[in-house]
Design a protein around this motif. Structure first.
Motif, PDB file in Angstrom:
ATOM      1  N   HIS A 186      49.200   9.559  19.128  1.00  0.00           N
ATOM      2  CA  HIS A 186      50.608   9.950  19.015  1.00  0.00           C
ATOM      3  C   HIS A 186      51.158  10.525  20.313  1.00  0.00           C
ATOM      4  CE1 HIS A 186      50.703   9.272  14.675  1.00  0.00           C
ATOM      5  NE2 HIS A 186      49.572   9.951  14.573  1.00  0.00           N
ATOM      6  N   GLY A 187      50.405  10.409  21.418  1.00  0.00           N
ATOM      7  CA  GLY A 187      50.903  10.908  22.689  1.00  0.00           C
ATOM      8  C   GLY A 187      49.920  11.837  23.366  1.00  0.00           C
ATOM      9  N   MET A 188      50.269  12.221  24.603  1.00  0.00           N
ATOM     10  CA  MET A 188      49.381  13.060  25.399  1.00  0.00           C
ATOM     11  C   MET A 188      50.093  14.284  25.967  1.00  0.00           C
ATOM     12  SD  MET A 188      46.333  11.841  25.259  1.00  0.00           S
ATOM     13  CE  MET A 188      45.493  12.579  26.650  1.00  0.00           C
ATOM     14  N   SER A 189      51.195  14.683  25.372  1.00  0.00           N
ATOM     15  CA  SER A 189      51.813  15.940  25.767  1.00  0.00           C
ATOM     16  C   SER A 189      50.980  17.089  25.215  1.00  0.00           C
ATOM     17  CB  SER A 189      53.239  16.023  25.230  1.00  0.00           C
ATOM     18  OG  SER A 189      53.228  16.162  23.818  1.00  0.00           O
ATOM     19  N   PRO A 190      51.123  18.299  25.750  1.00  0.00           N
ATOM     20  CA  PRO A 190      50.343  19.416  25.215  1.00  0.00           C
ATOM     21  C   PRO A 190      50.527  19.624  23.708  1.00  0.00           C
ATOM     22  CG  PRO A 190      51.323  20.030  27.305  1.00  0.00           C
ATOM     23  CD  PRO A 190      51.896  18.686  26.948  1.00  0.00           C
ATOM     24  N   TYR A 191      51.717  19.342  23.204  1.00  0.00           N
ATOM     25  CA  TYR A 191      51.998  19.522  21.777  1.00  0.00           C
ATOM     26  C   TYR A 191      51.318  18.438  20.942  1.00  0.00           C
ATOM     27  CZ  TYR A 191      55.204  22.552  19.067  1.00  0.00           C
ATOM     28  OH  TYR A 191      55.761  23.528  18.275  1.00  0.00           O
ATOM     29  N   GLY A 199      38.327  10.315  20.582  1.00  0.00           N
ATOM     30  CA  GLY A 199      37.538  11.104  21.519  1.00  0.00           C
ATOM     31  C   GLY A 199      37.714  10.696  22.967  1.00  0.00           C
ATOM     32  N   THR A 200      37.925   9.398  23.224  1.00  0.00           N
ATOM     33  CA  THR A 200      38.061   8.934  24.598  1.00  0.00           C
ATOM     34  C   THR A 200      39.358   9.398  25.244  1.00  0.00           C
ATOM     35  OG1 THR A 200      38.894   6.856  23.672  1.00  0.00           O
ATOM     36  CG2 THR A 200      36.589   6.914  24.346  1.00  0.00           C
ATOM     37  N   TRP A 201      40.259   9.959  24.476  1.00  0.00           N
ATOM     38  CA  TRP A 201      41.528  10.465  25.004  1.00  0.00           C
ATOM     39  C   TRP A 201      41.587  11.995  24.968  1.00  0.00           C
ATOM     40  CZ3 TRP A 201      45.454   7.287  26.916  1.00  0.00           C
ATOM     41  CH2 TRP A 201      45.267   5.910  26.715  1.00  0.00           C
ATOM     42  N   SER A 202      40.471  12.642  24.720  1.00  0.00           N
ATOM     43  CA  SER A 202      40.475  14.086  24.489  1.00  0.00           C
ATOM     44  C   SER A 202      39.763  14.827  25.619  1.00  0.00           C
ATOM     45  CB  SER A 202      39.788  14.405  23.150  1.00  0.00           C
ATOM     46  OG  SER A 202      40.484  13.791  22.086  1.00  0.00           O
ATOM     47  N   TYR A 203      40.529  15.612  26.370  1.00  0.00           N
ATOM     48  CA  TYR A 203      39.924  16.486  27.375  1.00  0.00           C
ATOM     49  C   TYR A 203      39.208  17.647  26.694  1.00  0.00           C
ATOM     50  CZ  TYR A 203      42.716  14.182  31.019  1.00  0.00           C
ATOM     51  OH  TYR A 203      43.259  13.275  31.873  1.00  0.00           O
ATOM     52  N   ASN A 204      38.246  18.209  27.390  1.00  0.00           N
ATOM     53  CA  ASN A 204      37.481  19.319  26.853  1.00  0.00           C
ATOM     54  C   ASN A 204      38.213  20.641  27.126  1.00  0.00           C
ATOM     55  OD1 ASN A 204      35.356  20.649  25.626  1.00  0.00           O
ATOM     56  ND2 ASN A 204      34.193  20.827  27.525  1.00  0.00           N
ATOM     57  N   VAL A 205      39.390  20.750  26.509  1.00  0.00           N
ATOM     58  CA  VAL A 205      40.197  21.961  26.622  1.00  0.00           C
ATOM     59  C   VAL A 205      40.705  22.321  25.228  1.00  0.00           C
ATOM     60  CG1 VAL A 205      40.911  21.482  28.996  1.00  0.00           C
ATOM     61  CG2 VAL A 205      42.307  20.643  27.096  1.00  0.00           C
ATOM     62  N   ALA A 206      41.211  23.541  25.104  1.00  0.00           N
ATOM     63  CA  ALA A 206      41.787  23.943  23.823  1.00  0.00           C
ATOM     64  C   ALA A 206      42.979  23.046  23.502  1.00  0.00           C
ATOM     65  CB  ALA A 206      42.230  25.403  23.902  1.00  0.00           C
ATOM     66  N   ARG A 207      43.009  22.541  22.291  1.00  0.00           N
ATOM     67  CA  ARG A 207      44.081  21.627  21.909  1.00  0.00           C
ATOM     68  C   ARG A 207      44.203  21.616  20.390  1.00  0.00           C
ATOM     69  NH1 ARG A 207      41.289  17.010  20.261  1.00  0.00           N
ATOM     70  NH2 ARG A 207      39.087  17.046  20.887  1.00  0.00           N
ATOM     71  N   PHE A 209      46.138  23.160  18.237  1.00  0.00           N
ATOM     72  CA  PHE A 209      46.341  24.367  17.441  1.00  0.00           C
ATOM     73  C   PHE A 209      47.313  24.068  16.306  1.00  0.00           C
ATOM     74  CE2 PHE A 209      48.490  28.675  17.090  1.00  0.00           C
ATOM     75  CZ  PHE A 209      47.462  29.218  16.326  1.00  0.00           C
ATOM     76  N   GLY A 210      46.843  24.234  15.087  1.00  0.00           N
ATOM     77  CA  GLY A 210      47.685  23.981  13.922  1.00  0.00           C
ATOM     78  C   GLY A 210      47.669  22.548  13.437  1.00  0.00           C
ATOM     79  N   VAL A 211      46.872  21.665  14.078  1.00  0.00           N
ATOM     80  CA  VAL A 211      46.794  20.269  13.661  1.00  0.00           C
ATOM     81  C   VAL A 211      45.409  19.990  13.079  1.00  0.00           C
ATOM     82  CG1 VAL A 211      46.929  17.854  14.384  1.00  0.00           C
ATOM     83  CG2 VAL A 211      48.455  19.544  15.408  1.00  0.00           C
ATOM     84  N   HIS A 212      45.383  19.305  11.945  1.00  0.00           N
ATOM     85  CA  HIS A 212      44.136  18.958  11.268  1.00  0.00           C
ATOM     86  C   HIS A 212      44.063  17.445  11.128  1.00  0.00           C
ATOM     87  CE1 HIS A 212      44.078  23.253  10.184  1.00  0.00           C
ATOM     88  NE2 HIS A 212      45.360  23.081   9.894  1.00  0.00           N
ATOM     89  N   ASN A 213      42.904  16.875  11.435  1.00  0.00           N
ATOM     90  CA  ASN A 213      42.723  15.424  11.395  1.00  0.00           C
ATOM     91  C   ASN A 213      41.866  15.027  10.199  1.00  0.00           C
ATOM     92  OD1 ASN A 213      42.135  16.042  14.788  1.00  0.00           O
ATOM     93  ND2 ASN A 213      44.037  15.155  14.051  1.00  0.00           N
ATOM     94  N   THR A 214      42.414  14.178   9.353  1.00  0.00           N
ATOM     95  CA  THR A 214      41.679  13.734   8.177  1.00  0.00           C
ATOM     96  C   THR A 214      41.024  12.381   8.429  1.00  0.00           C
ATOM     97  OG1 THR A 214      41.822  13.395   5.778  1.00  0.00           O
ATOM     98  CG2 THR A 214      43.636  12.547   7.114  1.00  0.00           C
TER      99      THR A 214
END
Length: 501
Positions: A186-191, A199-207, A209-214
């Protein structure tokens, strides 16, 4: 050297290969390369930056995260409808459309004329003033949406649109928790970083917050699903255990969503995001009725439902103008981008008057959203989709494409799945059909590279990068399909000769 090695050696000398490939004494691997469909467009000679200079600039001056396709990149200098041309004048059939963005065709004459006309009148004025284009376009665009989806906010990209939709959902509900699907993009903005769950689009940083993946309701690779689950001309080869009157796979995936709502969210949620067909995730389709039941479960928890139409909208799925309509659901918020501008950077969030009112308490402003150029282009795109009957073309050519690719799947062990609807198509490569294990990246790359070298450009996607993504300009023809499937067969045969699979 073998015929395959000869092919790989000669393909860099493509103009000579084309002449040689039809000769009686040419190796079979070259004889089998089909001729491209005829095309009378003549590209202008390239006079700009050389390919070698551009590669130096890319290495030294552009950010290293910028992805470059292919071992030897394609240096695109011109486009016309479904065709792209490189600096040497070589022609490629573009079946990825600038990542599902060129909807009506590269440099479509009507869209080009609309932009050219506007450039001579007014490039930009922010929407603190009124100009005709945004109002005409807003009216024309919202007429395409059903129900109370009549209020539009223009932005510049899909990430921006989804970012804003998250804010709208949270403001309207007074809640923070949002749910999205695993394997979604759904995008790569901080929000939106948390919404994107690959996983291939996920940096190892805090991200997130408030989102849950089913759990992703993938009937090919997930734990449940089979031969009757998808709304597609081509079904998965997995056997289905569902009785005739219901889809157990859909029920099981919905129960996973409900489990997330029960255990990881509060008493209420803000919203639920889903693409009608997953794009970057590899054209993954959900079982029938999944979205309908998922929407109901989220609304029971007080949330709103957001349809991400960034890749699926504007008639691409053929049977309906919007992807959510293929699922029989009515979202509360719709996001869109990519094809709405045919390559011009524009996007939008469309919602109901009630939800839109939730943002009226403070100022919220987008400098370029709905600018005169974008609005002129967007209006022209809507007109071309109707005048060129591109939605119907997506039905006719897309269905033919899927059926022809299903024949290819049945011929080769490494083609595990063909799926999609209209001109939103995925072909997933596996080690074998029984285990469905992902084909190793280097082997996927061989197939992908060979298709490029024979003149066909497709994308890649999915968690393992094993899904060939076919999302072309919506103007392609059945002749283009025949060319692509012949090229794919040759590339798959090359793989079989090399690896014995």
């Amino acid at each position: 050297m073998s015929s395959l090695q000869l092919f790989r050696h000669l393909r860099s000398q493509w103009p000579r290969v084309l002449a040689y490939s039809t000769a009686a004494n040419a190796p079979k691997v070259l004889q089998d390369i089909p001729e491209m469909p005829p095309h009378d467009f003549k590209p202008e000679p390239h006079t700009g930056l050389s390919f070698e200079h551009a590669k130096k600039v890319r290495k030294g001056n552009l950010h290293p995260s910028l992805l470059t396709y292919y071992r030897e990149p394609v240096y695109v200098t011109q486009g016309h409808m479904q065709w792209l041309y490189d600096d040497t004048g070589r022609r490629y059939l573009d079946l990825f459309a600038g990542i599902v963005t060129v909807s009506v065709g590269h440099c479509h004459p009507k869209v080009h004329a609309a932009l050219d006309k506007q450039l001579k009148k007014l490039w930009h004025t922010t929407n603190i003033y009124m100009h005709p284009n945004i109002h005409e376009y807003a009216e024309r665009l919202t007429e395409k949406l059903p129900g109370d989806l009549k209020v539009v906010y223009f932005v510049n990209s899909g990430s921006e649109a989804n970012d804003l939709a998250m804010l709208m959902a949270r403001l309207h509900t007074g809640c923070f928790d949002i749910v999205s699907l695993r394997n979604a993009y759904h995008g790569m903005s901080p929000y939106t970083f948390g919404l994107t769950a690959i996983g291939t689009w996920s940096y190892n940083v805090a991200r997130g917050f408030g989102v849950h993946n089913t759990m992703n309701p993938d009937v090919f690779r997930g734990p449940w699903g089979g031969t009757h689950c998808r709304d597609s001309p081509v079904q998965t080869i997995r056997k289905c255990d569902c009785p005739a009157d219901c889809c157990l796979a859909s029920d099981n995936y919905v129960e996973q969503l409900k489990d997330v709502l029960r255990h990881t969210c509060g008493k209420k949620v803000a919203g639920f995001f889903a693409e009608p067909i997953q794009g970057v995730g590899g054209a993954v389709q959900y079982p029938k009725n999944f979205l309908k039941d998922a929407y109901a479960a989220v609304r029971e928890k007080g949330g709103v439902c957001i349809a991400d139409e960034v890749q699926t909208g504007f008639g691409r799925l053929g049977s309906h103008y919007w992807g959510f309509q293929t699922h029989g659901v009515m979202p509360d918020i719709v996001t869109m981008a990519k094809g709405m501008g045919n390559g011009f950077p524009m996007a939008a969030v469309i919602t109901t008057p009630e939800i839109a009112q939730s943002m009226s308490g403070v100022l919220h402003f987008n400098t370029f959203g709905g600018n005169p150029m974008a609005s002129a282009v967007g209006t022209a795109v809507l007109e071309v989709i109707e005048e060129d009957q591109l939605q119907a073309n997506c039905v006719n050519v897309g269905t033919y494409f899927l059926e022809e690719l299903a024949k290819v799947r049945d011929e080769f062990q490494i083609v595990g799945d063909v799926r999609g609807k209209g001109l939103m198509i995925g072909v997933e490569l596996v080690t074998d059909k029984e285990t469905r294990n992902p084909l190793p990246p280097n082997e996927v790359g061989d197939v992908w590279e060979d298709m490029k070298d024979m003149g066909v450009l497709v994308g890649k996607g999915g968690l393992y990068g094993t899904a060939l993504r076919i999302k072309p300009p919506m103007c392609i023809t059945k002749e283009d399909v025949d060319f692509c499937t012949a090229v794919m067969r040759r590339a798959l045969q090359n793989h079989k000769e090399k690896y014995g699979l």
